[in-house]
Design a protein around this motif. Structure first.
Motif, short mmCIF file in Angstrom:
data_model
loop_
_atom_site.label_atom_id
_atom_site.label_comp_id
_atom_site.label_asym_id
_atom_site.label_seq_id
_atom_site.Cartn_x
_atom_site.Cartn_y
_atom_site.Cartn_z
N PHE A 41 1.11 -1.66 -0.20
CA PHE A 41 -0.44 0.39 0.04
C PHE A 41 0.91 1.83 -0.04
O PHE A 41 0.81 2.01 -0.79
CB PHE A 41 -1.19 0.02 1.21
CG PHE A 41 -2.40 0.91 1.31
CD1 PHE A 41 -3.07 1.23 0.17
CD2 PHE A 41 -2.05 2.18 1.84
CE1 PHE A 41 -4.10 2.14 0.07
CE2 PHE A 41 -2.57 3.37 1.73
CZ PHE A 41 -3.80 3.26 0.82
N ALA A 42 1.32 1.30 0.68
CA ALA A 42 2.77 2.46 0.58
C ALA A 42 3.23 2.47 -0.55
O ALA A 42 4.16 3.80 -0.52
CB ALA A 42 3.86 2.01 1.92
N LEU A 60 -1.45 -2.21 -5.00
CA LEU A 60 -2.82 -2.39 -4.62
C LEU A 60 -3.61 -3.78 -4.91
O LEU A 60 -4.16 -3.77 -3.46
CB LEU A 60 -3.80 -1.58 -4.99
CG LEU A 60 -3.32 0.58 -5.21
CD1 LEU A 60 -4.09 1.33 -5.52
CD2 LEU A 60 -3.75 0.63 -3.46
N LYS A 61 -3.30 -4.16 -5.57
CA LYS A 61 -3.78 -5.74 -6.27
C LYS A 61 -3.19 -7.21 -5.25
O LYS A 61 -3.80 -7.69 -4.77
CB LYS A 61 -3.67 -6.27 -7.28
CG LYS A 61 -4.96 -5.60 -8.18
CD LYS A 61 -6.23 -5.36 -7.98
CE LYS A 61 -6.86 -4.92 -9.17
NZ LYS A 61 -8.51 -5.48 -8.79
N ARG A 62 -1.89 -6.43 -4.51
CA ARG A 62 -1.35 -7.73 -3.86
C ARG A 62 -2.05 -6.85 -2.43
O ARG A 62 -1.60 -7.68 -1.80
CB ARG A 62 -0.19 -6.82 -3.84
CG ARG A 62 0.75 -7.66 -5.57
CD ARG A 62 2.25 -7.23 -5.09
NE ARG A 62 2.63 -7.45 -6.19
CZ ARG A 62 4.11 -7.25 -6.33
NH1 ARG A 62 4.38 -6.03 -5.85
NH2 ARG A 62 4.59 -7.21 -7.98
N ASN A 75 -10.30 2.56 -2.23
CA ASN A 75 -10.56 4.20 -2.74
C ASN A 75 -9.74 4.23 -3.70
O ASN A 75 -9.41 4.75 -4.45
CB ASN A 75 -10.72 5.07 -1.43
CG ASN A 75 -10.37 6.27 -2.01
OD1 ASN A 75 -11.01 6.60 -2.91
ND2 ASN A 75 -9.96 6.98 -1.35
N LEU A 76 -7.82 3.35 -3.31
CA LEU A 76 -6.75 4.22 -3.66
C LEU A 76 -7.10 3.48 -5.02
O LEU A 76 -6.40 3.94 -6.53
CB LEU A 76 -5.64 4.01 -3.78
CG LEU A 76 -4.48 4.51 -3.43
CD1 LEU A 76 -4.76 6.22 -3.88
CD2 LEU A 76 -3.12 5.00 -2.74
N ILE A 77 -7.74 1.82 -5.15
CA ILE A 77 -7.49 1.37 -6.38
C ILE A 77 -8.86 1.89 -7.83
O ILE A 77 -7.97 2.31 -8.98
CB ILE A 77 -8.32 -0.27 -5.88
CG1 ILE A 77 -7.90 -0.54 -5.74
CG2 ILE A 77 -9.27 -0.85 -7.64
CD1 ILE A 77 -7.68 -2.62 -5.09
N GLY A 78 -9.89 2.56 -7.06
CA GLY A 78 -11.04 3.31 -7.82
C GLY A 78 -10.28 4.48 -8.31
O GLY A 78 -10.29 4.99 -9.79
N PHE A 79 -9.38 5.63 -7.92
CA PHE A 79 -8.80 6.34 -7.71
C PHE A 79 -7.20 6.03 -9.33
O PHE A 79 -7.80 6.23 -9.87
CB PHE A 79 -7.92 6.49 -6.84
CG PHE A 79 -7.31 8.16 -7.44
CD1 PHE A 79 -8.54 9.60 -6.87
CD2 PHE A 79 -5.52 8.21 -7.48
CE1 PHE A 79 -7.06 10.86 -7.64
CE2 PHE A 79 -5.24 9.36 -8.16
CZ PHE A 79 -6.14 10.61 -7.35
#
Length: 161
Positions: A41-42, A60-62, A75-79
């Motif tokens: 994530f970082a 992000l998938k990981r 949220n960050l995947i969507g972004f």
């Protein structure tokens, strides 16, 4: 009388410093704990900041595989999907973030912006209202200001249409 004034002033300054330390500690904790401590994530956040959305999606998938019920990850995947032009997957992940955390101001902001891109300003306004009513944004917040500005800009550019 002179020592009493100094003690009173000292107590005021001490109280102020304690309040500032608590506020700074809370702000730092919120930044450090945003989403997850997963290194994927970082790395994804760094990739997003660099505009490398495909790379961010890999990380992000990981992260999602390890923590599938994390609203910040969705949220960050969507972004990231929105920024590479995959609107359908962006919608799915923003909605998932809000399903997991209905008060997630970031997901409300980004989903509102996506609705503006889809020429749905009334739906964007609903997300602005959700942010305004969120306890996380009680004194105002960046998500509120960003979506409000985006809605105003949308109306300015679409006036008379």
């Amino acid at each position: 009388m002179e020592p009493r004034i100094k003690i009173t002033q000292l107590l005021k300054w001490t109280s102020l410093l304690v309040m500032m330390a608590l506020w700074i500690g809370t702000a730092a904790k919120n930044v450090d704990d945003w989403g997850t401590s997963d290194p994927n994530f970082a790395k994804a956040r760094t990739a997003v900041e660099e505009g490398r959305f495909q790379l961010a999606l890999q990380y992000l998938k990981r992260a999602e595989s390890l923590d599938p019920d994390n609203a910040d990850i969705h949220n960050l995947i969507g972004f990231s999907y929105r920024n590479i032009g995959n609107v359908d997957l962006a919608f799915i992940h923003y909605r998932k973030a809000l399903e997991l955390d209905s008060q997630h101001v970031g997901a409300h902001e980004y989903l509102g912006e996506l609705y503006l891109l889809q020429d749905e300003p009334s739906l964007a306004q609903e997300h602005l209202t959700a942010i305004e009513n969120s306890p996380a944004c009680a004194g105002g917040c960046e998500a509120l200001e960003e979506l409000k500005s985006a809605i105003e800009a949308y109306h300015e550019t679409h006036a008379g249409q």
